[in-house]
Design a protein around this motif. Structure first.
Motif, PDB file in Angstrom:
ATOM      1  N   MET A   1       0.844  -1.189   0.000  1.00 28.52           N
ATOM      2  CA  MET A   1       0.000   0.000   0.000  1.00 28.52           C
ATOM      3  C   MET A   1       0.881   1.242   0.000  1.00 28.52           C
ATOM      4  N   VAL A  16      -3.387   0.213  -3.559  1.00 31.82           N
ATOM      5  CA  VAL A  16      -3.240  -1.107  -2.945  1.00 31.82           C
ATOM      6  C   VAL A  16      -2.977  -2.146  -4.025  1.00 31.82           C
ATOM      7  N   GLN A  18      -3.136  -5.890  -4.784  1.00 32.50           N
ATOM      8  CA  GLN A  18      -3.899  -6.970  -4.174  1.00 32.50           C
ATOM      9  C   GLN A  18      -3.459  -8.339  -4.680  1.00 32.50           C
ATOM     10  N   ALA A  19      -3.496  -9.316  -3.768  1.00 31.16           N
ATOM     11  CA  ALA A  19      -3.149 -10.685  -4.146  1.00 31.16           C
ATOM     12  C   ALA A  19      -4.122 -11.264  -5.160  1.00 31.16           C
ATOM     13  N   ALA A  20      -5.302 -10.654  -5.282  1.00 33.32           N
ATOM     14  CA  ALA A  20      -6.275 -11.114  -6.274  1.00 33.32           C
ATOM     15  C   ALA A  20      -5.883 -10.710  -7.690  1.00 33.32           C
ATOM     16  N   SER A  22      -5.066  -7.316  -8.808  1.00 30.87           N
ATOM     17  CA  SER A  22      -5.571  -6.009  -9.236  1.00 30.87           C
ATOM     18  C   SER A  22      -4.929  -4.892  -8.435  1.00 30.87           C
ATOM     19  N   GLU A  24      -6.046  -1.432  -6.680  1.00 30.62           N
ATOM     20  CA  GLU A  24      -7.231  -0.707  -6.237  1.00 30.62           C
ATOM     21  C   GLU A  24      -6.819   0.620  -5.623  1.00 30.62           C
ATOM     22  N   CYS A  42     -10.496   0.665  -9.627  1.00 27.35           N
ATOM     23  CA  CYS A  42      -9.848  -0.653  -9.594  1.00 27.35           C
ATOM     24  C   CYS A  42      -9.458  -1.058 -11.014  1.00 27.35           C
ATOM     25  N   SER A  73       3.475  -1.118 -11.375  1.00 23.74           N
ATOM     26  CA  SER A  73       3.167  -2.275 -10.541  1.00 23.74           C
ATOM     27  C   SER A  73       3.894  -3.498 -11.081  1.00 23.74           C
ATOM     28  N   ASP A  75       4.116  -8.023 -10.789  1.00 23.19           N
ATOM     29  CA  ASP A  75       3.268  -9.161 -10.430  1.00 23.19           C
ATOM     30  C   ASP A  75       4.071 -10.449 -10.288  1.00 23.19           C
TER      31      ASP A  75
END
Length: 391
Positions: A1, A16, A18-20, A22, A24, A42, A73, A75
Motif C-alpha cells: 500500500m 493497494v 492486491q493478491a487477487a 488487481s 485498487e 480498480c 506495478s 506481479d
C-alpha cells in the motif's frame, strides 16, 4: 500500500496491490467524527497473477502539475504494468505491460527524477537516457536489477547482477538526483549512482534479508532498512553520496527478539524540541541541523488480539520492566512514552507532553530533532512506533 503524494479529485488516494491480481485505489473521506477509506477505482492486471507491489510517480517534491499521474506495478509472473490514473475523477488505463523477469517481480518503484524510465533486475552495460521520463524500479527473484525506458520497454536500459539473490526493495531518493538504494535477500544494502551502474557507490552487509528501504522525508541522507531477523537499521548516506566514499555508517541498529522485521517507515510528523516548551509534532520543511544517532524509545505498540474487534495498546517491556530491544552497542531501550490518545476537541492524536506545531513554525530554535519510526514484524504480529532522537 502506498499513498499518492498529491490530492486527486480533492481526496488523498491510497494505492493497494492486491493478491487477487488487481490495483485498487481508495480515497480518504472525512465524516463527522472520523475518516474512512472508500473504493475509488480498480484495475485488473493479468489473469492468474498476484499484484506484488506498486509505486506512484509523485514522489519528488516540486512535481509539475501537468505531468501525468502514473502507477508502476509488478506481479507474480514477472511482469511490469504501467498505469495512468485519471486526476479529474475515478479510473485507470493501461499504458504498457511487459515481461521483466522470469520469476516473481517483488518490487517496483519510480525514479522520481526521471519519470519515463523504470528499474528492474538483469546484466548489460547501462545506457544513458537523457529525456525525462517515468522511472520505475523493479526487482525480481532472479536476483537481477534492471532499468527500463517505458517509452521503449522491450529491452532493458541496464541490467545488474550485483545482488546474488532476489531484490526485495528499490527506492529512488526523493532528495538527491541519480541516487538509488536497493535491498535483497542476500543481506546487502547497495547504494547506486544511476548514471553508472557497473559498480555501486556503497555495499553494506546486513544481518538479515533487506525487505524494505525508506528515505527520511526531511533528513536527506538518512535511509531506514527493515532487515528481517536483523531488526531495523538507520544509515547515514551523506559521505557515499557527496564524497564518493564506499561506506554507509550505521547511525542506529536494533534487533527485536523472536521476530522478523518486514516493514518500516518514517512518519511525516516529527518532534522539535523548543527552548520554551515541550517537544512538539511539526509538519514542515527539512530541519537545518545535521542528524546523528542519539537514542530510540518505543512510543507504543499495536497488537491484534484474537476475537477482538480492535487492537490494544501495549508497552514495550521485558521482564525487568525495560525495553527489550537491543542497540548495536548492547544498550537497551528505556522507558517508553505514553501511548497516543485522541484529542477530543481537535480530533488529533496527542502524546503526553506533546503539542501540535503549525507548518510555518520556526524550526531554527530547536536543539534536537525527534523522528517517529514505525516497524511491523512477523511471528509476534506487532506494529511498533518508535521515537528516535538525533542531534
Amino acid at each position: 500500500m502506498k499513498w499518492c503524494h498529491i490530492a486527486v479529485a480533492g481526496h488523498a488516494l491510497l494505492g493497494v496491490a492486491q493478491a487477487a491480481g488487481s490495483i485498487e485505489l481508495l480515497r480518504l473521506v472525512r465524516s463527522e467524527n472520523s475518516y474512512t477509506l472508500q473504493p475509488f477505482s480498480c484495475f485488473a492486471l493479468e489473469k492468474q497473477c498476484l499484484a506484488l507491489s506498486l509505486d506512484w510517480s509523485t514522489g519528488k517534491a516540486g512535481r509539475a502539475g501537468d505531468q501525468p499521474l502514473k502507477i508502476i506495478s509488478s506481479d507474480s509472473s514477472g511482469q511490469l504494468h504501467l498505469l495512468q490514473a485519471y486526476q479529474a475523477g475515478p479510473g485507470m488505463q493501461a499504458v504498457g505491460t511487459w515481461q521483466a523477469h522470469h520469476f516473481e517481480a517483488w518490487a517496483a518503484a519510480f525514479d522520481y527524477w526521471q519519470t519515463e524510465v523504470v528499474y528492474s533486475d538483469h546484466v548489460h552495460p547501462p545506457s544513458v537516457v537523457s529525456d525525462t521520463g517515468i522511472c520505475g524500479v523493479l526487482s525480481g527473484d532472479d536476483g537481477l536489477l534492471k532499468g527500463w525506458d517505458t517509452r521503449t520497454p522491450g529491452t532493458p536500459v541496464f541490467t545488474s547482477r550485483r545482488h546474488s539473490m532476489g531484490v526485495c526493495s528499490v527506492q529512488s531518493s526523493p532528495h538527491c538526483e541519480n541516487v538509488l538504494a536497493t535491498g535483497s535477500y542476500d543481506e546487502h544494502v547497495l547504494l547506486w549512482d544511476t548514471r553508472s551502474v557497473k559498480q555501486p557507490l556503497a555495499d553494506v552487509p546486513m544481518q538479515g534479508g533487506v525487505w524494505r528501504l525508506k528515505w527520511h522525508p526531511f533528513h536527506h541522507h538518512l535511509l531506514l532498512a527493515a532487515c528481517m531477523h536483523g531488526g531495523f537499521t538507520i544509515f547515514d548516506c551523506q559521505k557515499a553520496i557527496e564524497e564518493n566514499q564506499e561506506v554507509l555508517p550505521v547511525t542506529l541498529s536494533y534487533t527485536l527478539p523472536n521476530s522478523l522485521v518486514y516493514g518500516v517507515d518514517w512518519s511525516w510528523l516529527y518532534f522539535r524540541r523548543l527552548p520554551q516548551t515541550h517537544p512538539s509534532f511539526c509538519l514542515g520543511s527539512s530541519p537545518g541541523s545535521d542528524p546523528g544517532g542519539k537514542t530510540a524509545d518505543p512510543v507504543c505498540s499495536l497488537k491484534d488480539v484474537a476475537q477482538s474487534p480492535a487492537p490494544c495498546f501495549e508497552r514495550l517491556a521485558d521482564a525487568d520492566g525495560e525495553g527489550g530491544t537491543k542497540h548495536q552497542s548492547g544498550g537497551k531501550l528505556k522507558t517508553p512514552l505514553q501511548p497516543f490518545a485522541e484529542d477530543k476537541d481537535g480530533g488529533r492524536l496527542r502524546a503526553s507532553g506533546v503539542q501540535i506545531c503549525e507548518r510555518g513554525h520556526s524550526l531554527e530554535a530547536a536543539d534536537s530533532d525527534v523522528s517517529l519510526v514505525a516497524t511491523c514484524s512477523f511471528y509476534d504480529h506487532v506494529l511498533h512506533l518508535w521515537k528516535w532522537e538525533n542531534s
